[in-house]
Design an enzyme around this catalytic site. Structure first.
Site, PDB file in Angstrom:
ATOM      1  N   HIS A   1      -7.291   0.796  -6.527  1.00 37.43           N
ATOM      2  CA  HIS A   1      -7.530  -0.014  -5.322  1.00 37.43           C
ATOM      3  C   HIS A   1      -8.224  -1.314  -5.764  1.00 37.43           C
ATOM      4  O   HIS A   1      -9.396  -1.547  -5.459  1.00 37.43           O
ATOM      5  CB  HIS A   1      -8.400   0.773  -4.340  1.00 37.43           C
ATOM      6  CG  HIS A   1      -8.446   0.202  -2.955  1.00 37.43           C
ATOM      7  ND1 HIS A   1      -7.668  -0.871  -2.555  1.00 37.43           N
ATOM      8  CD2 HIS A   1      -9.184   0.551  -1.865  1.00 37.43           C
ATOM      9  CE1 HIS A   1      -7.934  -1.130  -1.284  1.00 37.43           C
ATOM     10  NE2 HIS A   1      -8.845  -0.302  -0.850  1.00 37.43           N
TER      11      HIS A   1
ATOM     12  N   ASP B   1     -17.078   7.411  -2.262  1.00 39.22           N
ATOM     13  CA  ASP B   1     -15.850   7.294  -1.472  1.00 39.22           C
ATOM     14  C   ASP B   1     -15.571   8.690  -0.907  1.00 39.22           C
ATOM     15  O   ASP B   1     -16.201   9.677  -1.323  1.00 39.22           O
ATOM     16  CB  ASP B   1     -14.712   6.815  -2.403  1.00 39.22           C
ATOM     17  CG  ASP B   1     -13.386   6.581  -1.689  1.00 39.22           C
ATOM     18  OD1 ASP B   1     -13.382   6.485  -0.444  1.00 39.22           O
ATOM     19  OD2 ASP B   1     -12.343   6.496  -2.385  1.00 39.22           O
TER      20      ASP B   1
ATOM     21  N   CYS C   1     -16.356   1.933   0.185  1.00 43.21           N
ATOM     22  CA  CYS C   1     -15.211   1.107   0.586  1.00 43.21           C
ATOM     23  C   CYS C   1     -14.847   1.309   2.053  1.00 43.21           C
ATOM     24  O   CYS C   1     -14.199   0.449   2.641  1.00 43.21           O
ATOM     25  CB  CYS C   1     -14.016   1.397  -0.320  1.00 43.21           C
ATOM     26  SG  CYS C   1     -13.406   3.093  -0.229  1.00 43.21           S
TER      27      CYS C   1
ATOM     28  N   ARG D   1       0.879  -1.181   0.000  1.00 37.64           N
ATOM     29  CA  ARG D   1       0.000   0.000   0.000  1.00 37.64           C
ATOM     30  C   ARG D   1       0.910   1.222   0.000  1.00 37.64           C
ATOM     31  O   ARG D   1       1.693   1.423   0.932  1.00 37.64           O
ATOM     32  CB  ARG D   1      -0.924   0.000   1.224  1.00 37.64           C
ATOM     33  CG  ARG D   1      -1.649   1.323   1.383  1.00 37.64           C
ATOM     34  CD  ARG D   1      -2.766   1.299   2.392  1.00 37.64           C
ATOM     35  NE  ARG D   1      -3.945   0.637   1.869  1.00 37.64           N
ATOM     36  CZ  ARG D   1      -5.188   0.842   2.307  1.00 37.64           C
ATOM     37  NH1 ARG D   1      -5.402   1.697   3.290  1.00 37.64           N
ATOM     38  NH2 ARG D   1      -6.209   0.203   1.781  1.00 37.64           N
TER      39      ARG D   1
ATOM     40  N   GLN E   1     -10.268  -3.789  -3.365  1.00 36.44           N
ATOM     41  CA  GLN E   1     -11.600  -3.365  -2.931  1.00 36.44           C
ATOM     42  C   GLN E   1     -12.666  -3.793  -3.934  1.00 36.44           C
ATOM     43  O   GLN E   1     -13.778  -4.149  -3.574  1.00 36.44           O
ATOM     44  CB  GLN E   1     -11.632  -1.842  -2.750  1.00 36.44           C
ATOM     45  CG  GLN E   1     -12.969  -1.322  -2.241  1.00 36.44           C
ATOM     46  CD  GLN E   1     -13.280  -1.750  -0.824  1.00 36.44           C
ATOM     47  OE1 GLN E   1     -12.445  -1.624   0.063  1.00 36.44           O
ATOM     48  NE2 GLN E   1     -14.478  -2.271  -0.583  1.00 36.44           N
TER      49      GLN E   1
ATOM     50  N   ARG F   1     -13.812  -8.242   1.972  1.00 32.39           N
ATOM     51  CA  ARG F   1     -12.404  -7.990   1.678  1.00 32.39           C
ATOM     52  C   ARG F   1     -11.584  -9.233   2.014  1.00 32.39           C
ATOM     53  O   ARG F   1     -10.698  -9.638   1.265  1.00 32.39           O
ATOM     54  CB  ARG F   1     -11.878  -6.790   2.511  1.00 32.39           C
ATOM     55  CG  ARG F   1     -12.455  -5.437   2.142  1.00 32.39           C
ATOM     56  CD  ARG F   1     -12.083  -5.013   0.752  1.00 32.39           C
ATOM     57  NE  ARG F   1     -10.631  -5.039   0.551  1.00 32.39           N
ATOM     58  CZ  ARG F   1      -9.784  -4.071   0.925  1.00 32.39           C
ATOM     59  NH1 ARG F   1     -10.242  -2.967   1.475  1.00 32.39           N
ATOM     60  NH2 ARG F   1      -8.490  -4.178   0.706  1.00 32.39           N
TER      61      ARG F   1
HETATM   62  N1  NVA Z   1      -9.815   6.895  -1.905  1.00 29.64           N
HETATM   63  C1  NVA Z   1      -9.497   6.500  -0.566  1.00 29.64           C
HETATM   64  C2  NVA Z   1      -9.772   5.038  -0.364  1.00 29.64           C
HETATM   65  C3  NVA Z   1      -9.514   4.539   1.029  1.00 29.64           C
HETATM   66  C4  NVA Z   1      -9.754   3.075   1.188  1.00 29.64           C
HETATM   67  C5  NVA Z   1      -8.048   6.821  -0.264  1.00 29.64           C
HETATM   68  O1  NVA Z   1      -7.191   6.576  -1.122  1.00 29.64           O
HETATM   69  O2  NVA Z   1      -7.770   7.331   0.818  1.00 29.64           O
HETATM   70  N1   CP Z   2     -11.388   0.163   2.209  1.00 32.34           N
HETATM   71  C1   CP Z   2     -10.118   0.124   2.664  1.00 32.34           C
HETATM   72  O1   CP Z   2      -9.168  -0.137   1.925  1.00 32.34           O
HETATM   73  O2   CP Z   2      -9.998   0.373   3.984  1.00 32.34           O
HETATM   74  P1   CP Z   2      -8.632   0.583   4.776  1.00 32.34           P
HETATM   75  O3   CP Z   2      -8.039   1.891   4.323  1.00 32.34           O
HETATM   76  O4   CP Z   2      -9.055   0.612   6.217  1.00 32.34           O
HETATM   77  O5   CP Z   2      -7.712  -0.556   4.490  1.00 32.34           O
END
Ligand code: NVA
Ligand code: CP
Length: 304
Positions: A135, A223, A263, A108, A138, A291
């Protein structure tokens, strides 16, 4: 670990074929049923999943850690603070070293190029656990959740409301791979990447007005307005996205069987109303749980 054949990575949804993705979703639901029946299934005994996380996470971290454990394996959670990556050791060197010891890696991070560079030097499968661009994990959970609640998504109409961000890009790729129509309701200046959109052809269209876009939609998704790394833009984004909240009125415009997904984490009163996300029949908690099941199916596919 040395591996003569090229590992299969999962850096975006386009890395697997539509058939593989459909099989994976079906398998996720099977693995979920096996777990609920108390069946022990541990084909990845003695296998290790490396997890490099440059950003915060609740769901992704827990679902991968618990998922690999249930499959008989073991996670090693790594942050830049604890590794030499944080002190400037090159990605390429880290990839060469780490992947001689672990059997799969989840990353990540910020730039998509980072996971691609790591994968180029990796002896083992690399999974994108979220970047600024995509992502994909997800989407596995979202597709599983839609299938479990409403059946096949092929030919359906999905509405994305909000930022043209990493989740939106993965929805665009999902529209290609799972063959559904995607309407994107985003304010001007927050469009998804033009190339990713163009590559999806006429399956995806931008419709600025969320109420008009909602008409007849089968799945409505949103989101956060400010993603991780955009915290300083939060106030400007709250202004830009006013009028882009998914709430009961938007859902009333959608098909009567439409469901809402997010998500998570969610900001009630911003991108989603509390009344919608907290509805008795909200599927977002199933979506979060899935997930783990869908990523177990992914680990099984990539690691066995
Ligand atoms: N778009 C959000 C998704 C979090 C799971 C981010 O990147 O923070
Ligand atoms: N939806 C998701 O990826 O959540 P986290 O940021 O908590 O991993």
């Amino acid at each position: 670990m040395t591996n003569s054949k090229q590992p299969q990575h999962f850096l975006s949804l386009l890395d697997l074929s539509p058939t593989q993705l459909r099989g994976l979703i079906k398998r996720a639901t099977e693995l979920k049923a096996m777990l609920k029946n108390g069946e022990i299934y541990d084909p990845l005994v003695h296998k290790t999943l490396g997890m490099i996380f440059d950003k915060s996470s609740t769901r992704t971290r827990i679902s991968f850690e618990v998922g690999i454990t249930q499959l008989g394996g073991h996670p090693v959670f790594l942050t830049p603070k604890d590794t030499q990556l944080g002190r400037g050791e090159p990605i390429e060197d880290s990839a060469r070293v780490m992947t001689r010891m672990v059997d799969c890696i989840v990353i990540r991070t910020f730039e998509q190029a980072t996971v691609e560079r790591f994968a180029a030097y990796s002896q083992v499968p690399v999974i994108n656990g979220l970047t600024d661009l995509y992502h994909p994990c997800q989407l596995l959970a979202d597709m599983q959740t839609y299938a479990e609640h409403r059946g096949d998504i092929q030919g359906k109409t999905v509405l994305w409301v909000g930022d043209g961000n990493n989740m939106c890009h993965s929805y665009i790729n999902a529209a290609r791979q799972f063959d559904f129509k995607l309407r994107i309701a985003c304010p001007e200046g927050y469009d998804p990447d033009a190339t990713i959109l163009a590559d999806a052809g006429d399956r995806c269209e931008i419709i600025r007005d969320p109420m008009a876009a909602a008409e007849g939609s089968d799945l409505v998704v949103t989101d956060v307005w400010a993603s991780m790394g955009q915290e300083e833009e939060q106030n400007a984004r709250i202004k830009a996205f006013s009028g882009y909240q998914v709430n009961d009125e938007v859902m009333q415009q959608a098909d009567q069987d439409a469901i809402f997904m997010h998500c998570l984490p969610a900001h009630r009163g911003e991108e989603v109303s509390a009344s919608l996300i907290d509805r008795e029949d909200s599927v977002v908690w199933d979506e979060a749980e899935n997930r783990m099941h869908s990523q177990k199916a992914l680990l099984e596919l990539l690691m066995m």
